[in-house]
Design a protein around this motif. Structure first.
Motif, PDB file in Angstrom:
ATOM      1  N   HIS A 160      -0.504 -13.226 -26.563  1.00 44.56           N
ATOM      2  CA  HIS A 160      -0.038 -12.196 -25.637  1.00 44.56           C
ATOM      3  C   HIS A 160      -1.216 -11.676 -24.829  1.00 44.56           C
ATOM      4  O   HIS A 160      -2.374 -11.877 -25.187  1.00 44.56           O
ATOM      5  CB  HIS A 160       0.637 -11.045 -26.381  1.00 44.56           C
ATOM      6  N   SER A 161      -0.898 -10.968 -23.752  1.00 44.40           N
ATOM      7  CA  SER A 161      -1.963 -10.445 -22.901  1.00 44.40           C
ATOM      8  C   SER A 161      -1.447  -9.296 -22.049  1.00 44.40           C
ATOM      9  O   SER A 161      -0.254  -9.221 -21.735  1.00 44.40           O
ATOM     10  CB  SER A 161      -2.497 -11.556 -21.988  1.00 44.40           C
ATOM     11  N   TRP A 162      -2.347  -8.409 -21.686  1.00 49.42           N
ATOM     12  CA  TRP A 162      -2.112  -7.482 -20.599  1.00 49.42           C
ATOM     13  C   TRP A 162      -2.593  -8.151 -19.314  1.00 49.42           C
ATOM     14  O   TRP A 162      -3.355  -9.119 -19.365  1.00 49.42           O
ATOM     15  CB  TRP A 162      -2.879  -6.187 -20.804  1.00 49.42           C
ATOM     16  N   LEU A 163      -2.163  -7.636 -18.171  1.00 46.29           N
ATOM     17  CA  LEU A 163      -2.571  -8.215 -16.897  1.00 46.29           C
ATOM     18  C   LEU A 163      -3.026  -7.109 -15.959  1.00 46.29           C
ATOM     19  O   LEU A 163      -2.215  -6.288 -15.513  1.00 46.29           O
ATOM     20  CB  LEU A 163      -1.434  -9.005 -16.255  1.00 46.29           C
ATOM     21  N   SER A 164      -4.315  -7.098 -15.680  1.00 46.62           N
ATOM     22  CA  SER A 164      -4.868  -6.115 -14.750  1.00 46.62           C
ATOM     23  C   SER A 164      -4.748  -6.644 -13.329  1.00 46.62           C
ATOM     24  O   SER A 164      -5.007  -7.820 -13.058  1.00 46.62           O
ATOM     25  CB  SER A 164      -6.336  -5.856 -15.085  1.00 46.62           C
ATOM     26  N   LEU A 165      -4.363  -5.767 -12.410  1.00 47.81           N
ATOM     27  CA  LEU A 165      -4.255  -6.165 -11.009  1.00 47.81           C
ATOM     28  C   LEU A 165      -5.612  -6.224 -10.319  1.00 47.81           C
ATOM     29  O   LEU A 165      -5.695  -6.497  -9.117  1.00 47.81           O
ATOM     30  CB  LEU A 165      -3.326  -5.214 -10.253  1.00 47.81           C
ATOM     31  N   ARG A 166      -6.686  -6.001 -11.061  1.00 45.06           N
ATOM     32  CA  ARG A 166      -8.018  -6.176 -10.477  1.00 45.06           C
ATOM     33  C   ARG A 166      -8.237  -7.618 -10.032  1.00 45.06           C
ATOM     34  O   ARG A 166      -9.130  -7.913  -9.242  1.00 45.06           O
ATOM     35  CB  ARG A 166      -9.088  -5.783 -11.495  1.00 45.06           C
ATOM     36  N   LEU A 167      -7.432  -8.537 -10.591  1.00 43.70           N
ATOM     37  CA  LEU A 167      -7.535  -9.944 -10.193  1.00 43.70           C
ATOM     38  C   LEU A 167      -7.027 -10.180  -8.771  1.00 43.70           C
ATOM     39  O   LEU A 167      -7.251 -11.249  -8.203  1.00 43.70           O
ATOM     40  CB  LEU A 167      -6.732 -10.821 -11.159  1.00 43.70           C
ATOM     41  N   PHE A 168      -6.338  -9.189  -8.197  1.00 44.15           N
ATOM     42  CA  PHE A 168      -5.644  -9.397  -6.927  1.00 44.15           C
ATOM     43  C   PHE A 168      -6.258  -8.546  -5.819  1.00 44.15           C
ATOM     44  O   PHE A 168      -7.052  -7.633  -6.068  1.00 44.15           O
ATOM     45  CB  PHE A 168      -4.152  -9.075  -7.087  1.00 44.15           C
ATOM     46  N   ASP A 169      -5.835  -8.839  -4.590  1.00 42.33           N
ATOM     47  CA  ASP A 169      -6.364  -8.105  -3.450  1.00 42.33           C
ATOM     48  C   ASP A 169      -5.715  -6.731  -3.341  1.00 42.33           C
ATOM     49  O   ASP A 169      -4.731  -6.423  -4.010  1.00 42.33           O
ATOM     50  CB  ASP A 169      -6.135  -8.901  -2.160  1.00 42.33           C
ATOM     51  N   GLU A 170      -6.290  -5.898  -2.458  1.00 40.01           N
ATOM     52  CA  GLU A 170      -5.838  -4.511  -2.322  1.00 40.01           C
ATOM     53  C   GLU A 170      -4.382  -4.443  -1.862  1.00 40.01           C
ATOM     54  O   GLU A 170      -3.616  -3.568  -2.301  1.00 40.01           O
ATOM     55  CB  GLU A 170      -6.734  -3.779  -1.312  1.00 40.01           C
ATOM     56  N   ILE A 186     -13.634   6.151 -17.959  1.00 46.68           N
ATOM     57  CA  ILE A 186     -14.581   7.267 -17.976  1.00 46.68           C
ATOM     58  C   ILE A 186     -15.384   7.315 -16.678  1.00 46.68           C
ATOM     59  O   ILE A 186     -15.709   8.388 -16.171  1.00 46.68           O
ATOM     60  CB  ILE A 186     -15.534   7.144 -19.193  1.00 46.68           C
ATOM     61  N   ASN A 187     -15.674   6.134 -16.128  1.00 40.82           N
ATOM     62  CA  ASN A 187     -16.483   6.095 -14.906  1.00 40.82           C
ATOM     63  C   ASN A 187     -15.701   6.483 -13.656  1.00 40.82           C
ATOM     64  O   ASN A 187     -16.220   6.429 -12.545  1.00 40.82           O
ATOM     65  CB  ASN A 187     -17.091   4.710 -14.724  1.00 40.82           C
ATOM     66  N   GLY A 188     -14.428   6.858 -13.847  1.00 36.59           N
ATOM     67  CA  GLY A 188     -13.621   7.319 -12.728  1.00 36.59           C
ATOM     68  C   GLY A 188     -12.777   6.246 -12.072  1.00 36.59           C
ATOM     69  O   GLY A 188     -11.918   6.550 -11.232  1.00 36.59           O
ATOM     70  N   ALA A 189     -12.996   4.995 -12.438  1.00 38.49           N
ATOM     71  CA  ALA A 189     -12.205   3.904 -11.857  1.00 38.49           C
ATOM     72  C   ALA A 189     -10.790   3.909 -12.430  1.00 38.49           C
ATOM     73  O   ALA A 189     -10.565   4.302 -13.577  1.00 38.49           O
ATOM     74  CB  ALA A 189     -12.885   2.572 -12.139  1.00 38.49           C
ATOM     75  N   THR A 190      -9.847   3.484 -11.624  1.00 39.57           N
ATOM     76  CA  THR A 190      -8.445   3.400 -12.048  1.00 39.57           C
ATOM     77  C   THR A 190      -8.044   1.938 -12.193  1.00 39.57           C
ATOM     78  O   THR A 190      -8.290   1.140 -11.293  1.00 39.57           O
ATOM     79  CB  THR A 190      -7.520   4.088 -11.030  1.00 39.57           C
ATOM     80  N   ASN A 191      -7.442   1.621 -13.320  1.00 37.67           N
ATOM     81  CA  ASN A 191      -7.013   0.238 -13.562  1.00 37.67           C
ATOM     82  C   ASN A 191      -5.492   0.206 -13.636  1.00 37.67           C
ATOM     83  O   ASN A 191      -4.874   0.995 -14.361  1.00 37.67           O
ATOM     84  CB  ASN A 191      -7.617  -0.271 -14.870  1.00 37.67           C
ATOM     85  N   TYR A 192      -4.914  -0.693 -12.877  1.00 40.14           N
ATOM     86  CA  TYR A 192      -3.460  -0.848 -12.854  1.00 40.14           C
ATOM     87  C   TYR A 192      -3.082  -2.091 -13.675  1.00 40.14           C
ATOM     88  O   TYR A 192      -3.533  -3.192 -13.390  1.00 40.14           O
ATOM     89  CB  TYR A 192      -2.970  -1.006 -11.417  1.00 40.14           C
ATOM     90  N   PHE A 193      -2.254  -1.869 -14.695  1.00 43.65           N
ATOM     91  CA  PHE A 193      -1.794  -2.973 -15.529  1.00 43.65           C
ATOM     92  C   PHE A 193      -0.339  -3.294 -15.185  1.00 43.65           C
ATOM     93  O   PHE A 193       0.540  -2.420 -15.248  1.00 43.65           O
ATOM     94  CB  PHE A 193      -1.922  -2.628 -17.014  1.00 43.65           C
ATOM     95  N   PHE A 194      -0.105  -4.533 -14.822  1.00 45.64           N
ATOM     96  CA  PHE A 194       1.229  -5.010 -14.438  1.00 45.64           C
ATOM     97  C   PHE A 194       2.168  -4.858 -15.628  1.00 45.64           C
ATOM     98  O   PHE A 194       1.912  -5.382 -16.706  1.00 45.64           O
ATOM     99  CB  PHE A 194       1.125  -6.471 -14.017  1.00 45.64           C
ATOM    100  N   SER A 195       3.266  -4.138 -15.422  1.00 41.95           N
ATOM    101  CA  SER A 195       4.158  -3.786 -16.524  1.00 41.95           C
ATOM    102  C   SER A 195       5.402  -4.681 -16.537  1.00 41.95           C
ATOM    103  O   SER A 195       6.180  -4.665 -15.577  1.00 41.95           O
ATOM    104  CB  SER A 195       4.592  -2.325 -16.414  1.00 41.95           C
TER     105      SER A 195
END
Length: 505
Positions: A160-170, A186-195
């Motif tokens: 299984h895996s989560w999928l971060s949209l960091r792999l994709f363009d804006e 913590i560094n303030g960055a926002t990560n979007y995980f495809f649900s």
């Protein structure tokens, strides 16, 4: 499994079998004519020849031939589904413009993909539908071969895996933000995980909007939408076309080219398909299915799927083993459905393992279907007793690890009853297949009075391409039960392109 052909004293098989002191090879019998018994299954006493005949009869009733009318109805339903998906893409441009679907023969309940069945409503062939398909629809595609396939498996169970949209363009991130869970670092960055759950909700809602619009202006020959249901993360649609009812289990997926690192070691081993198909065909791509592990977070976790590879591997499996697999699946699918512990996909995995374990010359024997059926039942029972069923592509993933001891033993005991009398259970499966076919024929007779008008090839006003319809009729007739890969541009739904195994059209 099966007892070898042995010589014995004159008399009935039962008289020798019931006597612990029988001595069929007594030297005092040298002057007597000693008949040989038919080949028997040691456990049940069933004749192997009879089991072979029953498996062939089941296959005859389970695999129906398509006449021209049925082929045209299949084509009409397929065009309707593809046109509907093209309209879904145009709603908010979320789906890829030029998408690639994988169409599999058989529904999710038939185990064609590795998904849990707990949340699926029960549909039955004959009662609810006549033909069933599974359609994998990529919501996202990572098809750049120069881009490394990186998956976030830190939070997931194996396979299984989560999928971060960091792999994709804006632009992709902005389109899909509302279908993501958000994690702030913590560094303030926002990560979007495809649900997977949010994607399924969006997909179901979008299909509902499109179907409402379509039904406002029904076209001549358009399929009747008899049912649209969301079953977990799957959208199940039953269409009525002429005298046929077709179930489509539509699954939103993430599509990748290449091969995941977690399955890389599998490629290093020897396999039954070596030399029959190329490695490039086997590892051309994989998917993430919207399915969660027993301990994972449903809103974030996807399951790795190698459905595209399985389509290729299927070409290397003998027809006698496939017949045994289909018969075995029919024996267990209802018996082991309540409470739910295993799915037909577990049986499929065991079949693939058996192909690696046993000589190809043995598995290619035309009259060994009974041996294969009994062996598959034995394998399944062994897996239950030991709570061990390795995923074929990721062997370190035990697909039965979550089972309790009580559940495993309950199902093993149920399987024991099948193994003790396989002939009787095969006869029951044959009767069920006949009954389903009778229901289908009754539906066809009731609908024959109003013959199917010339169907539309899409949701527009123009007439269908008769050449394509005739070609599809021929393809369906010549390739029953095969998996079809479909390529379609939603901006031009009049020209679908599809592949049956390795043939393109």
């Amino acid at each position: 499994m099966a007892a070898p052909i042995v010589a014995s004293r004159a008399g009935s098989a039962n008289s020798v079998g019931n006597s612990p002191t029988a001595t069929p090879n007594n030297p005092n019998n040298n002057n007597k004519i000693i008949p040989s018994y038919p080949e028997l299954d040691f456990r049940s006493g069933a004749r192997i020849e009879e089991l072979n005949k029953l498996i062939q009869e089941f296959s005859k009733h389970d695999q129906r031939e398509y006449d021209d009318q049925r082929a045209l109805e299949i084509h009409t339903a397929k065009d309707f589904i593809f046109s509907m998906l093209g309209m879904v893409q145009k709603l908010d441009q979320k789906l890829p413009v030029a998408n690639e679907y994988l169409l599999l023969s058989g529904g999710v309940r038939e185990g064609v993909v590795d998904m849990d069945l707990d949340e699926l409503n029960v549909y039955a062939r004959g009662t609810d539908f006549d033909l069933d398909f599974t359609l994998l629809v990529p919501a996202l595609k990572l098809h750049d071969r120069n881009q490394p396939v990186t998956l976030d498996m830190r939070h997931s169970a194996l396979c299984h895996s989560w999928l971060s949209l960091r792999l994709f363009d804006e632009g992709t991130i902005n389109k899909w933000k509302d279908c993501c869970t958000v994690v702030d670092h913590i560094n303030g960055a926002t990560n979007y995980f495809f649900s997977p759950t949010l994607v399924a909700d969006w997909f179901h809602e979008s299909i509902g909007v499109v179907l409402q619009e379509v039904q406002k202006k029904p076209q001549r020959g358009m399929p009747k939408v008899e049912k649209v249901e969301k079953n977990g993360t799957i959208i199940s649609i039953i269409l009525g076309v002429g005298s046929s009812r077709m179930l489509y289990d539509i699954v939103p997926v993430v599509s990748f080219k290449g091969w995941p690192a977690v399955a890389q070691s599998w490629l290093m081993e020897n396999h039954f398909w070596d030399g029959k198909i190329t490695e490039e065909e086997v590892i051309s791509g994989f998917y993430l299915l919207p399915a969660c592990s027993c301990t994972g977070r449903k809103e974030n976790e996807w399951r790795l799927s190698f459905a595209r590879s399985e389509v290729q591997l299927k070409k290397c499996i003998s027809s006698s083993l496939m017949q045994a697999y289909q018969a075995c699946k029919a024996l267990i699918i209802k018996l082991l459905s309540r409470p739910k512990a295993i799915s037909p996909y577990h049986l499929r995995s065991m079949m693939l393992w058996s192909c690696d374990r046993l000589p190809a010359s043995y598995l290619s024997q035309d009259d060994f279907s009974a041996h294969f059926l009994l062996g598959l039942i034995d394998d399944l029972q062994h897996c239950l007793v030991n709570k061990m069923c390795p995923n074929y592509f990721i062997p370190q993933c035990n697909m039965l690890e979550h089972l309790s001891d009580e559940m495993a033993m309950l199902h093993a005991r149920k399987l024991s009853s099948v193994r003790s009398d396989p002939a009787e259970h095969l006869r029951t499966a044959i009767e069920h297949a006949k009954a389903a076919n009778r229901l289908t024929l009754d539906m066809q007779r009731r609908g024959s009075a109003a013959s199917l008008p010339s169907p539309q090839s899409d949701l527009g006003d123009h007439q269908p391409d008769d050449r394509l319809a005739k070609k599809l009729q021929q393809l369906v007739t010549e390739n029953p039960g095969k998996s079809i890969s479909v390529f379609i541009n939603p901006d031009d739904v009049t020209r679908p392109h599809f592949r049956i195994d390795d043939k393109f059209f």
